[in-house]
Design an enzyme around this catalytic site. Structure first.
Site, PDB file in Angstrom:
ATOM      1  N   SER A  49       0.788  -1.242   0.000  1.00 36.57           N
ATOM      2  CA  SER A  49       0.000   0.000   0.000  1.00 36.57           C
ATOM      3  C   SER A  49       0.815   1.284   0.000  1.00 36.57           C
ATOM      4  O   SER A  49       0.276   2.357  -0.246  1.00 36.57           O
ATOM      5  CB  SER A  49      -0.959  -0.002   1.200  1.00 36.57           C
ATOM      6  OG  SER A  49      -0.249   0.106   2.413  1.00 36.57           O
ATOM      7  N   GLY A  51       5.075   3.196  -0.338  1.00 37.79           N
ATOM      8  CA  GLY A  51       6.514   3.100  -0.596  1.00 37.79           C
ATOM      9  C   GLY A  51       6.905   2.117  -1.683  1.00 37.79           C
ATOM     10  O   GLY A  51       6.314   2.084  -2.775  1.00 37.79           O
ATOM     11  N   TYR A  52       7.912   1.293  -1.368  1.00 39.91           N
ATOM     12  CA  TYR A  52       8.459   0.370  -2.362  1.00 39.91           C
ATOM     13  C   TYR A  52       7.478  -0.730  -2.758  1.00 39.91           C
ATOM     14  O   TYR A  52       7.493  -1.186  -3.901  1.00 39.91           O
ATOM     15  CB  TYR A  52       9.767  -0.242  -1.840  1.00 39.91           C
ATOM     16  CG  TYR A  52      10.960   0.640  -2.113  1.00 39.91           C
ATOM     17  CD1 TYR A  52      11.308   0.958  -3.419  1.00 39.91           C
ATOM     18  CD2 TYR A  52      11.738   1.166  -1.093  1.00 39.91           C
ATOM     19  CE1 TYR A  52      12.382   1.769  -3.703  1.00 39.91           C
ATOM     20  CE2 TYR A  52      12.825   1.987  -1.368  1.00 39.91           C
ATOM     21  CZ  TYR A  52      13.147   2.276  -2.682  1.00 39.91           C
ATOM     22  OH  TYR A  52      14.216   3.080  -2.961  1.00 39.91           O
ATOM     23  N   ALA A 111      -0.135  -9.231   7.829  1.00 39.23           N
ATOM     24  CA  ALA A 111       0.580 -10.198   6.981  1.00 39.23           C
ATOM     25  C   ALA A 111       1.350 -11.231   7.804  1.00 39.23           C
ATOM     26  O   ALA A 111       1.676 -12.306   7.308  1.00 39.23           O
ATOM     27  CB  ALA A 111       1.545  -9.462   6.050  1.00 39.23           C
ATOM     28  N   LEU A 138       7.422  -5.548   3.630  1.00 37.12           N
ATOM     29  CA  LEU A 138       6.870  -5.026   4.877  1.00 37.12           C
ATOM     30  C   LEU A 138       7.882  -4.121   5.563  1.00 37.12           C
ATOM     31  O   LEU A 138       9.073  -4.407   5.574  1.00 37.12           O
ATOM     32  CB  LEU A 138       6.562  -6.166   5.854  1.00 37.12           C
ATOM     33  CG  LEU A 138       5.466  -7.156   5.498  1.00 37.12           C
ATOM     34  CD1 LEU A 138       5.211  -8.076   6.691  1.00 37.12           C
ATOM     35  CD2 LEU A 138       4.194  -6.449   5.101  1.00 37.12           C
ATOM     36  N   TYR A 233      22.369   2.050  10.792  1.00 36.95           N
ATOM     37  CA  TYR A 233      21.605   1.172   9.904  1.00 36.95           C
ATOM     38  C   TYR A 233      22.309  -0.173   9.647  1.00 36.95           C
ATOM     39  O   TYR A 233      21.950  -1.167  10.250  1.00 36.95           O
ATOM     40  CB  TYR A 233      21.286   1.893   8.569  1.00 36.95           C
ATOM     41  CG  TYR A 233      20.112   1.237   7.881  1.00 36.95           C
ATOM     42  CD1 TYR A 233      18.844   1.790   7.936  1.00 36.95           C
ATOM     43  CD2 TYR A 233      20.256   0.009   7.230  1.00 36.95           C
ATOM     44  CE1 TYR A 233      17.750   1.144   7.352  1.00 36.95           C
ATOM     45  CE2 TYR A 233      19.183  -0.646   6.653  1.00 36.95           C
ATOM     46  CZ  TYR A 233      17.938  -0.068   6.715  1.00 36.95           C
ATOM     47  OH  TYR A 233      16.861  -0.728   6.149  1.00 36.95           O
ATOM     48  N   LYS A 242      18.390  -7.152   8.515  1.00 37.16           N
ATOM     49  CA  LYS A 242      18.633  -7.253   7.067  1.00 37.16           C
ATOM     50  C   LYS A 242      19.620  -8.388   6.761  1.00 37.16           C
ATOM     51  O   LYS A 242      19.499  -9.058   5.738  1.00 37.16           O
ATOM     52  CB  LYS A 242      19.133  -5.919   6.518  1.00 37.16           C
ATOM     53  CG  LYS A 242      18.091  -4.789   6.585  1.00 37.16           C
ATOM     54  CD  LYS A 242      16.800  -5.120   5.851  1.00 37.16           C
ATOM     55  CE  LYS A 242      15.832  -3.946   5.818  1.00 37.16           C
ATOM     56  NZ  LYS A 242      14.525  -4.317   5.240  1.00 37.16           N
ATOM     57  N   THR A 271      10.068   7.740   2.840  1.00 32.85           N
ATOM     58  CA  THR A 271       8.839   6.958   3.006  1.00 32.85           C
ATOM     59  C   THR A 271       8.459   7.100   4.475  1.00 32.85           C
ATOM     60  O   THR A 271       9.231   7.648   5.279  1.00 32.85           O
ATOM     61  CB  THR A 271       9.032   5.443   2.697  1.00 32.85           C
ATOM     62  OG1 THR A 271       9.920   4.886   3.664  1.00 32.85           O
ATOM     63  CG2 THR A 271       9.553   5.197   1.306  1.00 32.85           C
TER      64      THR A 271
END
Ligand code: NAD
Length: 392
Positions: A49, A51-52, A111, A138, A233, A242, A271
């Site tokens: 829905s 952003g990416y 989800a 997500l 990050y 990640k 975003t």
């Protein structure tokens, strides 16, 4: 109802249905103006829905002509309250897809839950038979686990504290922020929320249910970025999640026969999720300035359209030596990063507007919620309770 923005720091608590529609239409128009891509035909996008994920769904539908099923976690508006931007984006996406005869249905719910996985698998089986692509996009602050307990992700360092410049999105002033290290428990929770466990669950369950085409492609998204953002990050709690995602891609490819899983490293962009990360919004504002000057700036839709056209199809999946798809190739160019780092060292409240694209940041932030778009009458009465065609 006349809808005005109510921005609180990195959150806007209202969103504009007509503005979101215009923003989605602009993304669709961009894709339609590019050459078509011969690629996926039946696509599931989990987190479709904003952003990416939204840009991926638009690219799949309007570049490849794919049937799409989207999974969203959004709120419909009522007569007195606006819905979420993701709800309005999805309503607009379906409207434009259906107008061109493209199949598009959406399931609204968590989800991470088994219930939604079952619903999606049933929908694929009944309507499409199988899908040939699954995009997992997500960005969630928390996850409810099967036993009903909930874990939250944190945006912290690992190891020691880290201090650097950041921008306060409430007053657009620069100040130093210190980010404290996450505890082991917080790191584990962040990996549970943003790592690959749930992605693996989705793919294994879909395989068992027989709803994946042989040779299906599945993708999840990540970010690496330059050294100034690394403590926060790449080496931070989110970076651990990640790393788990990369390992999960390898696991899926090795363990789920006939499925190829990849992680695409995307560009830093405004975003809803990236606005919440300390340090990153200031970096993004400087990056935008440099990339716009160098004529290589892209938003979510330019990134995803290029990914479909150049990195996924038209000659097979293109990765770096570690197997990652690099959509951050232009962001990480040496000349771009050299300029960003020079500006980063010099930037202060006095020269902020000269060295960073603050106006561009604010504009894109507003557009996420459907505000500030050309051609939209923001004094007009709008219906905040509009439905999504496949949901009602
Ligand atoms: P976003 O906030 O714009 O979108 C996240 C989407 O996930 C939304 O559609 C939201 O509704 C959905 N979602 C969240 N929780 C959900 C749940 N429980 N069930 C169903 N849907 C749910 O985020 P984004 O920036 O597009 O991030 C998507 C992915 O891209 C993330 O993995 C992120 O790390 C990655 N990424 C982002 C950037 C960036 O700069 N924004 C850069 C590189 C990679």
């Amino acid at each position: 109802m006349v809808v005005k923005p109510k921005i609180r720091g990195f959150i806007c608590t209202t969103s504009h249905p007509t503005g979101c529609d215009a923003a989605v239409k602009a993304q669709i128009d961009y894709v339609k103006a590019q050459p078509k891509t011969e690629g996926a035909k039946k696509v599931l996008v989990i987190g479709s829905s904003m952003g990416y994920g939204l840009a991926s769904r638009i690219s799949a539908a309007f570049s490849c002509g794919a049937a799409t099923i989207g999974v969203i976690f959004d709120k419909q508006g009522s007569d007195s309250r606006t819905g979420s931007a993701g709800w309005y984006n999805t309503a607009a996406f379906e409207k434009y897809a259906h107008a061109e005869g493209l199949y598009a249905k959406t399931i609204n719910g968590d989800a991470f839950s088994q219930e939604i996985k079952n619903e999606v698998i049933d929908l694929i089986r009944n309507d499409l038979g199988k899908v040939d692509m699954v995009i997992y996009s997500l960005a969630a602050p928390r996850r409810t686990l099967a036993d009903g307990t909930s874990v939250s992700s944190v945006l912290k360092t690992t190891g020691g504290s880290y201090t650097n410049k950041s921008i306060d999105l409430k007053n657009m002033k620069i100040s130093d922020v210190t980010i404290d290290p996450a505890t082991d428990e917080e790191i584990d929770a962040t990996v549970k929320v943003m790592g690959g466990e749930d992605w693996i669950d989705w793919i294994k369950q879909m395989k068992e249910a027989g709803v994946l085409e042989d040779g299906a492609l599945t993708l999840a998204y990540s970010y690496i970025g330059p050294e100034i953002t690394h403590p926060m990050y790449f080496n931070g709690s989110i970076g651990r999640a990640k790393a788990d995602l990369y390992a999960s891609a390898k696991k899926i490819t090795a363990e789920v026969e006939g499925v190829n899983a990849y992680v695409s490293v995307n560009k830093a962009l405004v975003t809803q999720s990236s606005s919440a990360i300390p340090i990153v919004p200031l970096y993004i504002s400087i990056l935008y300035k440099v990339m716009k000057e160098e004529n290589c700036h892209e938003g979510c839709i330019e990134q995803m359209q290029r990914m479909f056209a150049e990195k996924l199809y038209n000659g097979g999946v293109k990765t770096d030596s570690e197997g990652l798809i690099r959509m951050d190739d232009w962001e990480m160019r040496e000349d771009i990063q050299k300029k960003v780092s020079e500006l980063w060292d010099k930037i202060s409240d006095e020269n902020l507007a000269d060295y960073a694209d603050i106006a561009g940041y604010q504009q894109e932030f507003s557009e996420i919620f459907g505000f500030g778009l050309n051609g939209v009458d923001y004094d007009a009465d709008v219906d905040p309770a509009i439905g999504i065609e496949s949901i009602g």
